[in-house]
Design an enzyme around this catalytic site. Sequence first.
Site, short mmCIF file in Angstrom:
data_model
loop_
_atom_site.label_atom_id
_atom_site.label_comp_id
_atom_site.label_asym_id
_atom_site.label_seq_id
_atom_site.Cartn_x
_atom_site.Cartn_y
_atom_site.Cartn_z
N PHE A 183 0.85 -1.20 0.00
CA PHE A 183 0.00 0.00 0.00
C PHE A 183 0.88 1.26 0.00
O PHE A 183 0.82 2.09 0.89
CB PHE A 183 -0.91 -0.04 1.22
N GLY A 184 1.73 1.34 -1.05
CA GLY A 184 2.56 2.54 -1.23
C GLY A 184 1.87 3.48 -2.20
O GLY A 184 0.65 3.58 -2.23
N ALA A 194 3.24 -5.09 -10.64
CA ALA A 194 4.42 -4.70 -9.85
C ALA A 194 5.69 -5.33 -10.45
O ALA A 194 6.39 -4.66 -11.23
CB ALA A 194 4.23 -5.08 -8.39
N ARG A 195 5.99 -6.57 -10.12
CA ARG A 195 7.14 -7.24 -10.72
C ARG A 195 6.80 -8.71 -10.92
O ARG A 195 6.12 -9.32 -10.09
CB ARG A 195 8.38 -7.11 -9.81
N GLU A 214 10.65 -11.50 -18.52
CA GLU A 214 10.25 -10.64 -19.63
C GLU A 214 11.48 -10.15 -20.40
O GLU A 214 12.53 -9.96 -19.78
CB GLU A 214 9.39 -9.47 -19.12
N HIS A 234 4.34 -4.98 -20.09
CA HIS A 234 4.95 -4.01 -19.17
C HIS A 234 4.67 -2.56 -19.61
O HIS A 234 5.60 -1.80 -19.90
CB HIS A 234 6.47 -4.28 -19.05
N GLY A 291 2.56 -0.46 -17.76
CA GLY A 291 1.93 0.28 -16.65
C GLY A 291 2.24 1.77 -16.64
O GLY A 291 1.37 2.59 -16.37
N1 LIG Z 1 4.06 -2.00 -14.54
C1 LIG Z 1 4.80 -0.90 -14.58
O1 LIG Z 1 5.10 -0.34 -15.64
C2 LIG Z 1 5.27 -0.28 -13.29
C3 LIG Z 1 5.40 1.12 -13.22
C4 LIG Z 1 5.81 1.66 -12.02
C5 LIG Z 1 6.09 0.86 -10.92
N2 LIG Z 1 5.98 -0.48 -11.03
C6 LIG Z 1 6.24 -1.35 -9.89
O2 LIG Z 1 5.13 -1.25 -8.99
C7 LIG Z 1 5.55 -1.53 -7.65
C8 LIG Z 1 4.93 -0.54 -6.68
O3 LIG Z 1 5.32 0.77 -7.00
P1 LIG Z 1 5.04 1.96 -5.97
O4 LIG Z 1 5.41 3.23 -6.64
O5 LIG Z 1 3.69 1.84 -5.37
O6 LIG Z 1 6.10 1.61 -4.83
P2 LIG Z 1 6.11 2.13 -3.30
O7 LIG Z 1 7.50 1.95 -2.83
O8 LIG Z 1 5.50 3.47 -3.19
O9 LIG Z 1 5.16 1.08 -2.56
C9 LIG Z 1 5.51 -0.25 -2.37
C10 LIG Z 1 4.86 -0.69 -1.06
O10 LIG Z 1 4.98 -2.11 -0.95
C11 LIG Z 1 5.31 -2.42 0.41
N3 LIG Z 1 5.93 -3.74 0.35
C12 LIG Z 1 7.13 -4.08 -0.14
N4 LIG Z 1 7.31 -5.41 -0.07
C13 LIG Z 1 6.18 -5.93 0.49
C14 LIG Z 1 5.73 -7.24 0.80
N5 LIG Z 1 6.50 -8.30 0.56
N6 LIG Z 1 4.51 -7.39 1.34
C15 LIG Z 1 3.72 -6.32 1.58
N7 LIG Z 1 4.08 -5.04 1.31
C16 LIG Z 1 5.29 -4.86 0.76
C17 LIG Z 1 6.21 -1.29 0.86
O11 LIG Z 1 6.25 -1.18 2.26
C18 LIG Z 1 5.53 -0.09 0.17
O12 LIG Z 1 4.54 0.48 1.00
C19 LIG Z 1 7.08 -1.57 -7.70
O13 LIG Z 1 7.49 -2.92 -7.73
C20 LIG Z 1 7.42 -0.93 -9.04
O14 LIG Z 1 8.64 -1.39 -9.56
C21 LIG Z 1 5.56 -1.07 -12.18
O1 LIG Z 2 9.54 0.42 -12.11
C1 LIG Z 2 9.20 1.13 -13.07
O2 LIG Z 2 9.24 2.38 -13.04
C2 LIG Z 2 8.71 0.48 -14.33
O3 LIG Z 2 8.33 -0.84 -14.10
C3 LIG Z 2 9.78 0.51 -15.40
O4 LIG Z 2 10.97 -0.01 -14.89
#
Ligand SMILES: NC(=O)c1ccc[n+]([C@@H]2O[C@H](COP(=O)([O-])OP(=O)(O)OC[C@H]3O[C@@H](n4cnc5c(N)ncnc54)[C@H](O)[C@@H]3O)[C@@H](O)[C@H]2O)c1
Ligand SMILES: O=C(O)[C@H](O)CO
Length: 324
Positions: free
Chosen positions: A157-158, A242-243, A272, A290, A292
């Site tokens: 919940f980030g 996420a990943r 990927e 990918h 997002g």
């Molecule tokens: N699909 C895409 O193109 C794309 C784009 C941007 C980000 N992402 C990915 O999305 C994810 C989230 O991004 P964000 O900006 O919200 O990150 P963020 O750091 O703001 O939030 C991540 C949250 O996850 C929590 N967390 C970490 N590991 C955990 C676990 N094992 N169990 C429960 N909670 C856990 C952290 O405490 C944090 O609150 C990242 O992995 C990022 O790489 C993907």
């Molecule tokens: O984490 C991110 O910002 C996207 O998944 C691209 O890497």
Amino acid sequence: MMTRPTVLVTRRWPAAVEAVLSERYDTVLNTCDVPLSPAEIRRALKTFDAVLPTVTDRLDAEALDVPDARTRILANFGYGYAHICEPAARQRGLTVTNTPDNPSECTADFAMMLLLMAGRRACEGERNLRAGNWSRWCPDHLIGTRVSGKTLGIIGFGNAGQELARRAYHGFGMRIVVQDEERIDPAILEQVDATQAKDVDDLLPLCDFVSLHCAEARSNEPLIGARRLNLMKADAFLINTARGDLVDEAALVHALIFETIGGAALDVFVREPRINADLLNCDNLVLLPHLGGATRENREAMGFRVLENLSDFFDGRDPRDRVI
Ligand SMILES: NC(=O)c1ccc[n+]([C@@H]2O[C@H](COP(=O)([O-])OP(=O)(O)OC[C@H]3O[C@@H](n4cnc5c(N)ncnc54)[C@H](O)[C@@H]3O)[C@@H](O)[C@H]2O)c1
Ligand SMILES: O=C(O)[C@H](O)CO
């Protein structure tokens, strides 16, 4: 005359950002946009003051093991930076920055879209129509599941998780259940009337949709494997933006084929851009490459954020988004 720092951009970036980079630094752009080979990465580390990588670059311990490296900063284009080996970067005294915040709204929009696409069988319908298999409207054709008013579980919940919760709660009247490994501010929970689950096992059986927004898996064990898929309702949907390594893809295929869950939607994958062929055979699965954060506005914002980090670094300040 002061020499300008030399900078390598490993992939094609938005033109507006590339133009500013080229004005400020001695910049080499990757105009053919082919990801660098391990040998090219090692050569880049010997040649440039700054390397600007992204998720497609493998900066593992071997790649970073360049004794006469010139590079002092890896300014990553992207939030996730697990493709950069943290201990090796630390050992080499490299500064690493990322681009937080920017992608969150786009990623949340995208997760909401995936949730709707999966629940309402949008991809199946589109494939059906394009294949010429739609002969007439009928009341029981591709029956999906109602999204409004259902329960959405958000793991992580980030920034993106909270943005998704706002969309789902205000736009679709969904009930929100969240889980995060860190403490969550009760005021943020209150804004979307969210309840907090004790742990992931506690959250899964409650939800009609589960969306992952945490960091990449830290152990070899995926966050969602066979045991946890079995905890989900038989008609629930799993969404992952996420990943890829958070989900055991073989276990997911099994759950989809045997319909122990209703469906899933994935934007990220373990290896990927290679896709596990079994995933391609699952009808009740939405697959996207990918995308997002893939909006013009977001990609430009990410690029300009890298520029801010570079300016901080070369002007002697601690970069705003320093992660290592
Ligand atoms: N699909 C895409 O193109 C794309 C784009 C941007 C980000 N992402 C990915 O999305 C994810 C989230 O991004 P964000 O900006 O919200 O990150 P963020 O750091 O703001 O939030 C991540 C949250 O996850 C929590 N967390 C970490 N590991 C955990 C676990 N094992 N169990 C429960 N909670 C856990 C952290 O405490 C944090 O609150 C990242 O992995 C990022 O790489 C993907
Ligand atoms: O984490 C991110 O910002 C996207 O998944 C691209 O890497």
